[in-house]
Design a protein around this motif. Sequence first.
Motif, PDB file in Angstrom:
ATOM      1  N   HIS A  64       0.783  -1.242   0.000  1.00 56.92           N
ATOM      2  CA  HIS A  64       0.000   0.000   0.000  1.00 56.92           C
ATOM      3  C   HIS A  64       0.811   1.286   0.000  1.00 56.92           C
ATOM      4  N   ASP A  65       2.079   1.243   0.391  1.00 61.34           N
ATOM      5  CA  ASP A  65       2.831   2.486   0.594  1.00 61.34           C
ATOM      6  C   ASP A  65       3.836   2.794  -0.510  1.00 61.34           C
ATOM      7  N   LEU A  66       3.838   2.006  -1.586  1.00 62.87           N
ATOM      8  CA  LEU A  66       4.835   2.183  -2.631  1.00 62.87           C
ATOM      9  C   LEU A  66       4.173   2.406  -3.979  1.00 62.87           C
ATOM     10  N   PRO A  67       4.864   3.045  -4.933  1.00 59.26           N
ATOM     11  CA  PRO A  67       4.318   3.163  -6.290  1.00 59.26           C
ATOM     12  C   PRO A  67       4.024   1.779  -6.871  1.00 59.26           C
ATOM     13  N   PRO A  68       3.070   1.661  -7.788  1.00 57.32           N
ATOM     14  CA  PRO A  68       2.644   0.345  -8.278  1.00 57.32           C
ATOM     15  C   PRO A  68       3.766  -0.530  -8.833  1.00 57.32           C
ATOM     16  N   ASP A  69       4.678   0.049  -9.642  1.00 56.34           N
ATOM     17  CA  ASP A  69       5.734  -0.776 -10.228  1.00 56.34           C
ATOM     18  C   ASP A  69       6.707  -1.276  -9.168  1.00 56.34           C
TER      19      ASP A  69
ATOM     20  N   ARG B 295       6.709  -7.068  -3.815  1.00 55.78           N
ATOM     21  CA  ARG B 295       5.887  -8.209  -3.406  1.00 55.78           C
ATOM     22  C   ARG B 295       6.394  -9.505  -4.033  1.00 55.78           C
ATOM     23  N   PHE B 296       6.938  -9.400  -5.247  1.00 57.43           N
ATOM     24  CA  PHE B 296       7.495 -10.601  -5.875  1.00 57.43           C
ATOM     25  C   PHE B 296       8.688 -11.120  -5.071  1.00 57.43           C
ATOM     26  N   TRP B 297       9.615 -10.230  -4.756  1.00 55.21           N
ATOM     27  CA  TRP B 297      10.805 -10.703  -4.034  1.00 55.21           C
ATOM     28  C   TRP B 297      10.456 -11.145  -2.616  1.00 55.21           C
ATOM     29  N   ARG B 298       9.502 -10.466  -2.015  1.00 57.20           N
ATOM     30  CA  ARG B 298       9.027 -10.897  -0.695  1.00 57.20           C
ATOM     31  C   ARG B 298       8.435 -12.308  -0.786  1.00 57.20           C
ATOM     32  N   GLY B 299       7.709 -12.566  -1.869  1.00 53.46           N
ATOM     33  CA  GLY B 299       7.148 -13.900  -2.065  1.00 53.46           C
ATOM     34  C   GLY B 299       8.227 -14.948  -2.295  1.00 53.46           C
ATOM     35  N   VAL B 300       9.302 -14.565  -3.015  1.00 51.51           N
ATOM     36  CA  VAL B 300      10.416 -15.498  -3.225  1.00 51.51           C
ATOM     37  C   VAL B 300      11.038 -15.876  -1.885  1.00 51.51           C
TER      38      VAL B 300
ATOM     39  N   VAL C 251       1.265 -12.268  -9.571  1.00 48.50           N
ATOM     40  CA  VAL C 251       2.469 -11.442  -9.457  1.00 48.50           C
ATOM     41  C   VAL C 251       3.580 -12.000 -10.342  1.00 48.50           C
ATOM     42  N   ARG C 252       3.763 -13.316 -10.321  1.00 54.49           N
ATOM     43  CA  ARG C 252       4.816 -13.924 -11.145  1.00 54.49           C
ATOM     44  C   ARG C 252       4.562 -13.672 -12.624  1.00 54.49           C
ATOM     45  N   ASP C 253       3.322 -13.801 -13.063  1.00 59.34           N
ATOM     46  CA  ASP C 253       3.017 -13.591 -14.477  1.00 59.34           C
ATOM     47  C   ASP C 253       3.346 -12.161 -14.910  1.00 59.34           C
ATOM     48  N   GLN C 254       3.064 -11.197 -14.040  1.00 55.36           N
ATOM     49  CA  GLN C 254       3.373  -9.808 -14.377  1.00 55.36           C
ATOM     50  C   GLN C 254       4.885  -9.572 -14.470  1.00 55.36           C
ATOM     51  N   VAL C 255       5.637 -10.174 -13.555  1.00 50.58           N
ATOM     52  CA  VAL C 255       7.091 -10.012 -13.582  1.00 50.58           C
ATOM     53  C   VAL C 255       7.682 -10.688 -14.811  1.00 50.58           C
ATOM     54  N   LEU C 256       7.209 -11.882 -15.131  1.00 54.36           N
ATOM     55  CA  LEU C 256       7.691 -12.572 -16.328  1.00 54.36           C
ATOM     56  C   LEU C 256       7.379 -11.767 -17.585  1.00 54.36           C
ATOM     57  N   ALA C 257       6.158 -11.196 -17.648  1.00 55.50           N
ATOM     58  CA  ALA C 257       5.781 -10.395 -18.816  1.00 55.50           C
ATOM     59  C   ALA C 257       6.690  -9.174 -18.949  1.00 55.50           C
ATOM     60  N   GLY C 258       7.005  -8.528 -17.818  1.00 56.97           N
ATOM     61  CA  GLY C 258       7.895  -7.370 -17.865  1.00 56.97           C
ATOM     62  C   GLY C 258       9.309  -7.737 -18.286  1.00 56.97           C
ATOM     63  N   ALA C 259       9.744  -8.949 -17.907  1.00 59.13           N
ATOM     64  CA  ALA C 259      11.089  -9.402 -18.272  1.00 59.13           C
ATOM     65  C   ALA C 259      11.198  -9.706 -19.760  1.00 59.13           C
ATOM     66  N   LYS C 260      10.101 -10.140 -20.371  1.00 62.30           N
ATOM     67  CA  LYS C 260      10.111 -10.554 -21.780  1.00 62.30           C
ATOM     68  C   LYS C 260       9.846  -9.410 -22.744  1.00 62.30           C
ATOM     69  N   ARG C 261       9.413  -8.266 -22.229  1.00 61.77           N
ATOM     70  CA  ARG C 261       9.113  -7.142 -23.111  1.00 61.77           C
ATOM     71  C   ARG C 261      10.350  -6.681 -23.857  1.00 61.77           C
ATOM     72  N   GLU C 262      10.134  -5.951 -24.953  1.00 60.98           N
ATOM     73  CA  GLU C 262      11.238  -5.373 -25.726  1.00 60.98           C
ATOM     74  C   GLU C 262      11.074  -3.862 -25.770  1.00 60.98           C
ATOM     75  N   PRO C 263      11.881  -3.115 -25.100  1.00 60.45           N
ATOM     76  CA  PRO C 263      12.890  -3.590 -24.149  1.00 60.45           C
ATOM     77  C   PRO C 263      12.238  -4.038 -22.849  1.00 60.45           C
ATOM     78  N   PRO C 264      12.930  -4.856 -22.059  1.00 61.30           N
ATOM     79  CA  PRO C 264      12.355  -5.328 -20.792  1.00 61.30           C
ATOM     80  C   PRO C 264      12.232  -4.199 -19.783  1.00 61.30           C
ATOM     81  N   LEU C 265      11.366  -4.388 -18.812  1.00 61.87           N
ATOM     82  CA  LEU C 265      11.230  -3.408 -17.744  1.00 61.87           C
ATOM     83  C   LEU C 265      12.382  -3.577 -16.748  1.00 61.87           C
ATOM     84  N   PRO C 266      12.804  -2.472 -16.130  1.00 66.83           N
ATOM     85  CA  PRO C 266      13.940  -2.560 -15.192  1.00 66.83           C
ATOM     86  C   PRO C 266      13.640  -3.447 -13.989  1.00 66.83           C
ATOM     87  N   TRP C 267      14.676  -4.148 -13.555  1.00 64.36           N
ATOM     88  CA  TRP C 267      14.703  -4.998 -12.365  1.00 64.36           C
ATOM     89  C   TRP C 267      14.003  -6.350 -12.539  1.00 64.36           C
TER      90      TRP C 267
END
Length: 542
Positions: free
Chosen positions: A124-129, A135-140, A149-165
């Motif tokens: 609740h206290d952080l920007p959405p990205d 939350r992903f790393w906390r879940g790991v 959450v995993r699907d969103q992170v995977l989608a961001g990793a596969k984008r061209e260009p990928p999203l940071p982090w």
Amino acid sequence: MLKRLFVSRSGHERLLVPALAAFIVTLAVGFAIGSYASLHASSEEERASSLTASGKFAAAEAIYVQLLHERPNMAIVLAFLDNHARAITDRIRRRLQSQSFDDPMQKSEGAILDEEAIDAMLAHDLPPDVSLLGRFWRGVEKDAVSRAVRDQVLAGAKREPPLPWHNHLLGREAEQSGALLDAAGYYEREGMTFPERASDVDGALNLWMNVDAWDHVRGRLQDARVWAAAGNLTKYRFAVHERDWKAAVWELTLSWKKRWHGAGLWMSAVSALAWAFMCARLGKLGERPKFRIPLYVVAFGLGVASVIPTMFLIAVEESRLKLIETGDVVRDMLFYVFGVGLREEASKALLFLPLVPILRRWGDKLDVLVAGAMVGLGFAAEENIDYVAQGALHSGLARFLTANFLHMAMTGIFATALYEFLSDRERYAAHFLRVSLFVVGLHGAYDFFLSHEELGGSYFAMTVFLFLTKPFLDAVDAARRRADKGISVLQAFVLAIAVVTGVTFVYATHAVGPQQAALMMTQGLVGVAILLFFFVRSLRAM
């Protein structure tokens, strides 16, 4: 007036007064220079990082929470979560060791956030990205990443260009699970896309090297972009494997050059000057200045240069012999003795050898001992720069306060034994073997305990000086014999200790504040106290 500082009216040498004077002057000059040069205290993020590296997790967490409210970003979130995970692990370890759930260290250091508060803050206290990745790393960490959450992170990793982090976090997850090749792929994509995280390219290349995928590494480094992003030490490791010694020396030199700047350089320089002054008094510099000044300066330079063969041996041990720290207590003890201790003492001995012909022709026993000590001091001075750069103040300050004398004493003893062995192999072979095992064993024990806080850490490491100080002082007594005029060796030693302690406190205060600085210096001061006790008792008896 100056004489009264060192000698009482009754004719006895003073120790406490000159030591306090040197300490106070060092503090005054250090803080004045910092103010004049507009040196500011470390940023809050740097301070928190230093506290984490030094095991002060609750203090670091308080800073990270404040930073997340002021300027939330993924780098701070990741540092915050890593710090919290280490705090939990550390407290579990302490409770198991004490067999109690009442943790006195928690009371003294402050409380960390409970798990529900962290989950709420990430949601609740952080920007959405930032919230998504947090939350992903906390879940790991909790082994409970939600599918969405995993699907969103995977989608961001596969984008061209990928999203940071995104690729970075997937790489960390894969590495933790043992999927090293997958982790390397993620790291390379992150590092190649975002230049500010080029260190991920090093992470990828080193993972491939660790699994002996050298053909793949060779192919990737042929890509000009990968080569440009890779660090000098990574290229050095690859060059050693390829036996391209010219490239290995070049990359090592470039890496070495980058360390010679900033706080580590000036701290190491002042410390080296203080201990060099002690060596000058020990070696009776004033009796033969034309011979001894160049000898000691060259010996110091050779000691600094002895880091080069040490780095070469590290690369060979890691790439060829797979001799690395594993976390297993028994294997790590062997690693620190036969890996760290052996390679560093061998490297210093190798760089002492060019002095042997000079010492045979013009030197005496005292010159051999002090030249060896100066080689050790040169090695320690260069190594001190690395201690400061690592940011682990808890063990780093203990090393900084004590490692100078450690290397001086060990190399002085070892160099003397080596010189005698080379002079008469048959007579001194057994003695040289005993000294070699003694020095390498003590060196390994010192580094082993400093790297294993769970076994008593720095406090046990300081006990090395119980065994080292007397043999060194015996060698001093045998080589030096009669005293000369001026400040005594004991007074020079106390002055060196005072200056180094003052410099250390100035640096630590800039890094984490005066209170934490004093706490973090405690373990190193135990070693200093041991040294002072033996020096005062032994030198006054000589």
